[in-house]
Scaffold this motif. Structure first.
Motif, PDB file in Angstrom:
ATOM      1  N   ALA A 248       0.745  -1.122  -0.038  1.00 20.60           N
ATOM      2  CA  ALA A 248       0.004   0.063  -0.216  1.00 20.60           C
ATOM      3  C   ALA A 248       0.948   1.157  -0.052  1.00 20.60           C
ATOM      4  CB  ALA A 248      -0.908   0.015   1.211  1.00 20.60           C
ATOM      5  N   PRO A 249       1.838   1.115   0.837  1.00 22.78           N
ATOM      6  CA  PRO A 249       2.750   2.539   0.740  1.00 22.78           C
ATOM      7  C   PRO A 249       3.447   2.834  -0.740  1.00 22.78           C
ATOM      8  CG  PRO A 249       3.162   1.337   2.880  1.00 22.78           C
ATOM      9  CD  PRO A 249       2.360   0.322   1.896  1.00 22.78           C
ATOM     10  N   ASP A 250       3.921   1.682  -1.469  1.00 25.53           N
ATOM     11  CA  ASP A 250       4.370   1.976  -2.709  1.00 25.53           C
ATOM     12  C   ASP A 250       3.063   2.365  -3.623  1.00 25.53           C
ATOM     13  OD1 ASP A 250       6.663   0.703  -1.816  1.00 25.53           O
ATOM     14  OD2 ASP A 250       5.890  -1.183  -2.056  1.00 25.53           O
ATOM     15  N   VAL A 251       1.934   2.099  -3.604  1.00 28.94           N
ATOM     16  CA  VAL A 251       0.914   2.404  -4.273  1.00 28.94           C
ATOM     17  C   VAL A 251       0.468   4.071  -3.781  1.00 28.94           C
ATOM     18  CG1 VAL A 251      -1.565   2.365  -4.919  1.00 28.94           C
ATOM     19  CG2 VAL A 251      -0.134   0.346  -4.502  1.00 28.94           C
ATOM     20  N   GLN A 252       0.556   4.299  -2.766  1.00 29.18           N
ATOM     21  CA  GLN A 252       0.502   5.916  -2.291  1.00 29.18           C
ATOM     22  C   GLN A 252       1.371   6.685  -2.819  1.00 29.18           C
ATOM     23  OE1 GLN A 252      -2.234   7.254  -0.178  1.00 29.18           O
ATOM     24  NE2 GLN A 252      -1.442   8.722  -1.572  1.00 29.18           N
ATOM     25  N   ALA A 253       2.705   6.108  -3.104  1.00 31.19           N
ATOM     26  CA  ALA A 253       3.869   6.973  -3.628  1.00 31.19           C
ATOM     27  C   ALA A 253       3.653   7.160  -5.012  1.00 31.19           C
ATOM     28  CB  ALA A 253       5.048   6.200  -3.272  1.00 31.19           C
ATOM     29  N   LEU A 254       3.165   6.160  -5.639  1.00 35.60           N
ATOM     30  CA  LEU A 254       2.984   6.521  -7.158  1.00 35.60           C
ATOM     31  C   LEU A 254       1.717   7.354  -7.537  1.00 35.60           C
ATOM     32  CD1 LEU A 254       3.909   5.263 -10.164  1.00 35.60           C
ATOM     33  CD2 LEU A 254       1.761   3.721  -9.867  1.00 35.60           C
ATOM     34  N   ALA A 255       0.664   7.401  -6.687  1.00 32.09           N
ATOM     35  CA  ALA A 255      -0.205   8.289  -6.672  1.00 32.09           C
ATOM     36  C   ALA A 255       0.081   9.434  -6.380  1.00 32.09           C
ATOM     37  CB  ALA A 255      -1.518   7.835  -5.726  1.00 32.09           C
ATOM     38  N   ASN A 256       0.994   9.737  -5.404  1.00 33.84           N
ATOM     39  CA  ASN A 256       1.521  11.174  -5.098  1.00 33.84           C
ATOM     40  C   ASN A 256       2.228  11.895  -6.189  1.00 33.84           C
ATOM     41  OD1 ASN A 256       0.331  10.903  -2.492  1.00 33.84           O
ATOM     42  ND2 ASN A 256       2.341  10.292  -1.499  1.00 33.84           N
ATOM     43  N   ALA A 257       2.803  10.791  -7.223  1.00 32.73           N
ATOM     44  CA  ALA A 257       3.690  11.300  -8.180  1.00 32.73           C
ATOM     45  C   ALA A 257       2.992  11.594  -9.478  1.00 32.73           C
ATOM     46  CB  ALA A 257       4.907  10.255  -8.321  1.00 32.73           C
ATOM     47  N   TYR A 258       1.973  10.922  -9.650  1.00 29.51           N
ATOM     48  CA  TYR A 258       1.145  11.187 -11.114  1.00 29.51           C
ATOM     49  C   TYR A 258      -0.247  11.294 -10.679  1.00 29.51           C
ATOM     50  CZ  TYR A 258       5.222   9.035 -12.976  1.00 29.51           C
ATOM     51  OH  TYR A 258       6.716   8.836 -13.434  1.00 29.51           O
ATOM     52  N   GLU A 259      -0.886  12.358 -11.392  1.00 30.72           N
ATOM     53  CA  GLU A 259      -2.192  12.728 -11.217  1.00 30.72           C
ATOM     54  C   GLU A 259      -3.316  11.483 -11.941  1.00 30.72           C
ATOM     55  OE1 GLU A 259      -3.077  16.299 -12.905  1.00 30.72           O
ATOM     56  OE2 GLU A 259      -2.017  17.604 -11.641  1.00 30.72           O
ATOM     57  N   GLN A 260      -2.716  10.725 -12.787  1.00 35.17           N
ATOM     58  CA  GLN A 260      -3.618   9.771 -13.231  1.00 35.17           C
ATOM     59  C   GLN A 260      -3.548   8.441 -12.473  1.00 35.17           C
ATOM     60  OE1 GLN A 260      -1.277  10.885 -17.096  1.00 35.17           O
ATOM     61  NE2 GLN A 260      -2.589   9.188 -17.703  1.00 35.17           N
ATOM     62  N   VAL A 261      -2.946   8.593 -11.486  1.00 29.37           N
ATOM     63  CA  VAL A 261      -2.985   7.286 -10.328  1.00 29.37           C
ATOM     64  C   VAL A 261      -3.667   7.819  -9.156  1.00 29.37           C
ATOM     65  CG1 VAL A 261      -1.824   5.571  -9.157  1.00 29.37           C
ATOM     66  CG2 VAL A 261      -0.879   6.504 -11.419  1.00 29.37           C
ATOM     67  N   LYS A 262      -4.897   7.088  -8.704  1.00 31.75           N
ATOM     68  CA  LYS A 262      -5.495   7.244  -7.386  1.00 31.75           C
ATOM     69  C   LYS A 262      -5.529   6.290  -6.477  1.00 31.75           C
ATOM     70  CE  LYS A 262      -8.846  11.023  -8.916  1.00 31.75           C
ATOM     71  NZ  LYS A 262      -8.126  11.244 -10.236  1.00 31.75           N
ATOM     72  N   TYR A 263      -5.242   6.315  -5.315  1.00 29.57           N
ATOM     73  CA  TYR A 263      -5.013   5.302  -4.270  1.00 29.57           C
ATOM     74  C   TYR A 263      -6.218   5.886  -3.061  1.00 29.57           C
ATOM     75  CZ  TYR A 263      -3.789   2.313  -0.509  1.00 29.57           C
ATOM     76  OH  TYR A 263      -3.908   1.418   0.668  1.00 29.57           O
TER      77      TYR A 263
END
Length: 396
Positions: free
Chosen positions: A251-266
């Motif tokens: 889950a922390p890795d998913v959150q990090a990707l969501a923080n970096a890209y607008e097209q990803v939401k967690y």
């Protein structure tokens, strides 16, 4: 031996309401049994489970024997092992007190609790149905290598449980074949899909979102591969959006990707009913799974995906039970589990019009909670299966 006090016991560490899908299925099963038999549920819970059931008007006639839950799926392996041993002892004490004639037990937790049920049944001349929703120690060994001596000991223990069960239930032909090969059991093995909540599928043209992963972002779901491919795809100008819902160690890795890209939401953890509706808003649903583990387990989210009508994007080898399930049910497409293939698959989805992926009515009925509960009722209390013939017709 003393006379049995309880007709049926249901043993599962997770139950309603914490386990929202399987727990609901087991509760429906218990409620069916309670109409004709005495039944108890041996489980773990947060707070007073009997009071919660009474407040919701559920579980009439169902006896609850619940101890406190201390861990979750995100807890460390050692903590989960310790809790499994604790629950094993709780199960044996509860069985001796309840004296059930028939027991349903699953692999939650695996090996030790089914074995203690087998020992109880041997001592007290009772019968049990063993539901393998995953096969251990093999599934655990993929995540954390198990000592070879311990591995063989756990296999031997589980083989004993398999050989003495009245009926064995599992999820796929691959799992069935492995169980037979490993244990040499001659007992009947039934296949039963994990269930999901029913939703009314939204037509593909009306769906507003692209790709979703909904479920446990755990150690067997190829999350690092998935996240790396999504990031590469977005860096190359990909236009699809990605939604993640659920917990797990990644889950922390998913959150990090969501923080970096607008097209990803967690979205974090959300209730199962909300998750079903969320999937219904997306055109595609991600189903990544480690190839080796498909011999010993099957992703539970597959049923919810299929019922939603979203296209299933399975990320695994084409010669796996998951890939064959997707192809057989015309539920979506299969992508090889490598970085380049996955990036290419995202671009292919972006550049092509999506189809409707609606499973046929018979398959749909077999993926729903009432069917799941009814089948357990038939397997555990076969002498009363005639009672629910009318209900069976309604679920198909």
């Amino acid at each position: 031996m003393s006379k049995k006090k309880t007709d049926v016991a249901i043993v599962n560490r997770s139950f309603w309401p914490q386990s929202q899908v399987i727990g609901e299925g087991l509760l429906q099963f218990a409620e069916q049994v309670a109409q004709h038999h005495s039944v108890c549920v041996i489980t773990q819970a947060e707070g007073d489970l009997a009071a919660k059931l009474a407040k919701e008007g559920r579980g009439k006639g169902v006896q609850i024997k619940a101890c406190k839950a201390y861990t979750t799926s995100a807890s460390g392996v050692l903590k989960r092992i310790a809790e499994a041993v604790f629950f094993m002892l709780w199960t044996f004490i509860s069985l001796v007190r309840a004296k059930p004639a028939n027991i349903y037990v699953s692999t939650n937790p695996p090996v030790v609790v089914p074995f203690i049920v087998a020992l109880y049944c041997r001592l007290f001349r009772a019968h049990y149905v063993y539901h393998l929703q995953d096969i251990h120690p093999e599934a655990a060994n993929i995540v954390v290598p198990v000592n070879k001596l311990l591995f063989r000991l756990l296999q031997s223990i589980d083989n004993y449980t398999l050989r003495h069960a009245a009926i064995i239930i599992t999820l796929s032909e691959d799992m069935k074949a492995y169980i037979q090969q490993r244990s040499n059991t001659l007992k009947p093995i039934e296949l039963l899909d994990n269930p999901s909540f029913e939703v009314s599928p939204v037509p593909m043209a009306e769906r507003t979102k692209d790709i979703i992963f909904c479920g446990n972002a755990g150690r067997l779901q190829r999350i690092p591969l998935l996240l790396a491919a999504i990031e590469d795809y977005l860096k190359q100008g990909g236009r699809l959006s990605f939604t993640f819902a659920g917990g797990g160690v990644h889950a922390p890795d998913v959150q990090a990707l969501a923080n970096a890209y607008e097209q990803v939401k967690y979205l974090g953890f959300i209730p199962a009913t909300e998750a079903a509706e969320l999937v219904n808003q997306h055109r595609w649903a991600l189903l990544p799974i480690d190839d080796e583990v498909t011999k010993y387990a099957f992703p539970s989210k597959s049923s919810g995906y299929a019922l939603s009508g979203a296209g299933v994007l399975a990320v695994c080898g084409k010669d796996t039970a998951v890939a064959r399930w997707v192809v057989k049910n015309k539920a979506g497409i299969v992508c090889d589990a490598n970085h380049a293939a996955l990036v290419d698959c995202f671009f292919s989805i972006e550049n092509n019009i999506s189809e409707n992926y609606l499973v046929n009515p018979e398959t749909k009925g077999k993926l729903q909670l009432p069917y799941f509960a009814l089948q357990l009722y038939r397997f555990v209390t076969p002498d009363l299966s005639v009672v629910c013939k009318t209900d069976a017709r309604k679920t198909l």
